[in-house]
Design a protein around this motif. Structure first.
Motif, PDB file in Angstrom:
ATOM      1  N   GLU A   1      78.678 117.428  63.621  1.00 50.52           N
ATOM      2  CA  GLU A   1      79.049 118.347  62.535  1.00 50.52           C
ATOM      3  C   GLU A   1      78.583 117.864  61.170  1.00 50.52           C
ATOM      4  OE1 GLU A   1      80.471 121.406  62.828  1.00 50.52           O
ATOM      5  OE2 GLU A   1      80.070 121.078  64.952  1.00 50.52           O
TER       6      GLU A   1
ATOM      7  N   ARG B   1      77.511 117.665  54.784  1.00 53.79           N
ATOM      8  CA  ARG B   1      77.961 118.988  54.341  1.00 53.79           C
ATOM      9  C   ARG B   1      78.843 118.881  53.105  1.00 53.79           C
ATOM     10  NH1 ARG B   1      80.738 120.475  59.237  1.00 53.79           N
ATOM     11  NH2 ARG B   1      81.764 122.066  57.977  1.00 53.79           N
TER      12      ARG B   1
ATOM     13  N   PRO C   1      82.638 122.793  52.132  1.00 58.46           N
ATOM     14  CA  PRO C   1      81.841 122.294  53.263  1.00 58.46           C
ATOM     15  C   PRO C   1      81.827 123.249  54.445  1.00 58.46           C
ATOM     16  CG  PRO C   1      83.181 120.528  52.337  1.00 58.46           C
ATOM     17  CD  PRO C   1      83.617 121.793  51.665  1.00 58.46           C
TER      18      PRO C   1
ATOM     19  N   VAL D   1      78.829 125.545  54.525  1.00 57.00           N
ATOM     20  CA  VAL D   1      77.504 124.927  54.485  1.00 57.00           C
ATOM     21  C   VAL D   1      77.023 124.594  55.894  1.00 57.00           C
ATOM     22  CG1 VAL D   1      76.186 122.921  53.687  1.00 57.00           C
ATOM     23  CG2 VAL D   1      77.861 124.007  52.172  1.00 57.00           C
ATOM     24  N   TRP D   2      75.750 124.840  56.121  1.00 51.81           N
ATOM     25  CA  TRP D   2      75.079 124.458  57.360  1.00 51.81           C
ATOM     26  C   TRP D   2      73.740 123.843  56.993  1.00 51.81           C
ATOM     27  CZ3 TRP D   2      76.676 123.669  62.035  1.00 51.81           C
ATOM     28  CH2 TRP D   2      75.741 123.509  63.074  1.00 51.81           C
TER      29      TRP D   2
ATOM     30  N   TYR E   1      69.147 123.807  54.184  1.00 49.33           N
ATOM     31  CA  TYR E   1      70.559 124.103  54.336  1.00 49.33           C
ATOM     32  C   TYR E   1      70.874 125.498  53.828  1.00 49.33           C
ATOM     33  CZ  TYR E   1      70.600 122.509  49.429  1.00 49.33           C
ATOM     34  OH  TYR E   1      70.330 122.338  48.095  1.00 49.33           O
TER      35      TYR E   1
ATOM     36  N   CYS F   1      78.379 130.331  59.801  1.00 52.11           N
ATOM     37  CA  CYS F   1      78.102 128.967  60.257  1.00 52.11           C
ATOM     38  C   CYS F   1      78.573 128.778  61.692  1.00 52.11           C
ATOM     39  CB  CYS F   1      78.782 127.966  59.333  1.00 52.11           C
ATOM     40  SG  CYS F   1      78.171 127.981  57.625  1.00 52.11           S
TER      41      CYS F   1
ATOM     42  N   GLN G   1      70.607 112.412  58.402  1.00 51.48           N
ATOM     43  CA  GLN G   1      71.869 112.550  57.685  1.00 51.48           C
ATOM     44  C   GLN G   1      72.041 111.455  56.636  1.00 51.48           C
ATOM     45  OE1 GLN G   1      75.405 113.337  60.114  1.00 51.48           O
ATOM     46  NE2 GLN G   1      74.076 114.010  61.806  1.00 51.48           N
TER      47      GLN G   1
END
Length: 364
Positions: A62, A67, A84, A87-88, A237, A245, A262
């Motif tokens: 995740e 995010r 958050p 958000v993706w 994003y 999402c 990430q």
């Protein structure tokens, strides 16, 4: 039967991609010409090094920390609170777009945009077996709102793709256009505003993020490739209603964002003020370039991006080749007769201007 046994509709198609040529001045793919600082590079390297200690384990599926960082950044860019849950992210805005078409397009469904526009959009539709429809922009590359609304109401698309600023023209959309098309689409589809170049918009030009709270079918996409000088990072994003999402989670591949990606993206976000520090100078360089091109007697589209579309040439390829012969690589794209140049450093812009002056003089 030909070999290999590729899908019939893909046979003979050349893969997407701009020319990759080793020339002194490369102004063809809208990269940020300024490298990250030593401090930013050190933080990214340390963060990736820490992530490397865990590479025997799958990453956070995740990507919560990332995010959170993206939501905080978007909330600082506009007068709107992004959470958050809204958000993706994925491997570049290309994968974000593909996931949107996988979730909301597909067989029996349609997607639409308004040409001229980003040449990858019909490829996303093709790759997801989504029917592709095309509207058209006006001579100034704006979208006639009445015509666009009528087309949407007639065709009832499931996905509307609206780049703002538009690639390759640099044209930004007014919020009114986004709102009207969101209302025209209704709950039967989504409206995707692609703001890959959003940070370069001129003062007073708003972001569609301002409308997220009013339209649950609105999706706004961004990237770290351009303003963040992260083209090699591959991190795109979006911000949208959390339900959108959740829908994307159904089609995403398992653990699609690596621990390395990430870590690097989160580190870059910590240095956002520095990385975005060149945006203002690139805007000034862009506006100066527009003025210079018009002074040279060329047509130039108004730009809110880090590139400029100019023309018109009876033989644009000859001009493109002439610039390449002078060591300057730009992009042969957009409507017939037009060329697109990315905004670079002052030295690169000086080299481009001299090369174009020489080429135009040789042709004259």
């Amino acid at each position: 039967m030909s070999w290999p046994p590729i899908r019939a509709e893909l046979a003979g198609i050349e893969p997407y991609g701009a020319p990759q040529l080793d020339v002194p001045v490369q102004l063809n793919v809208n990269e940020n010409p300024y490298q990250p600082s030593a401090e930013t590079i050190a933080d990214i390297a340390a963060s990736v090094g820490q992530a490397a200690r865990t590479l025997n384990r799958y990453p956070d599926r995740e990507f919560v920390t990332l995010r959170e960082g993206l939501a905080a950044y978007l909330s600082s860019d506009v007068e709107a609170q992004i959470t958050p849950e809204q958000v993706w992210a994925a491997n570049g805005s290309n994968e974000v777009m593909l996931q949107l078409l996988q979730a909301f397009g597909g067989p029996g469904r349609t997607a639409i945009s308004f040409a001229p526009t980003y040449s990858m959009y019909p490829e996303y539709a093709r790759d997801t077996n989504t029917e592709w429809l095309v509207g058209h922009r006006e001579q100034d590359f704006a979208i006639d709102l009445d015509k666009a609304r009528a087309l949407v109401e007639e065709t009832r698309p499931h996905v509307v793709l609206l780049p703002s600023p538009n690639n390759p023209t640099g044209t930004a959309l007014p919020l009114e256009a986004v709102a009207v098309l969101c209302e025209a689409v209704g709950d039967g589809g989504i409206v995707v505003v692609d703001e890959a170049y959003g940070e370069f918009r001129r003062t007073g030009v708003p972001s569609a993020l301002e409308l997220l709270s009013e339209h649950r079918n609105l999706v706004v996409t961004r990237t770290m490739s351009k303003a963040f000088a992260g083209a090699g990072l591959r991190l795109g994003y979006l911000a949208a209603d959390p339900a959108i999402c959740d829908a994307i989670r159904v089609v995403r591949l398992p653990y699609h964002l690596s621990a390395v990606t990430q870590a690097a993206a989160s580190a870059a976000l910590r240095h956002a003020p520095e990385l975005l520090g060149y945006v203002a100078s690139l805007r000034r360089e862009r506006d100066s370039l527009v003025t210079w091109l018009r002074g040279a007697g060329l047509e130039v589209a108004d730009s809110d991006a880090n590139f400029v579309l100019f023309g018109r040439y009876a033989d644009r390829h000859a001009v493109w080749q002439g610039l390449l012969d002078h060591g300057v690589l730009i992009r042969e794209t957009g409507p017939d007769g037009w060329l697109r140049v990315s905004v670079g450093t002052p030295e690169e812009m000086a080299a481009f201007k001299q090369a174009l002056t020489d080429v135009n003089g040789e042709r004259a």
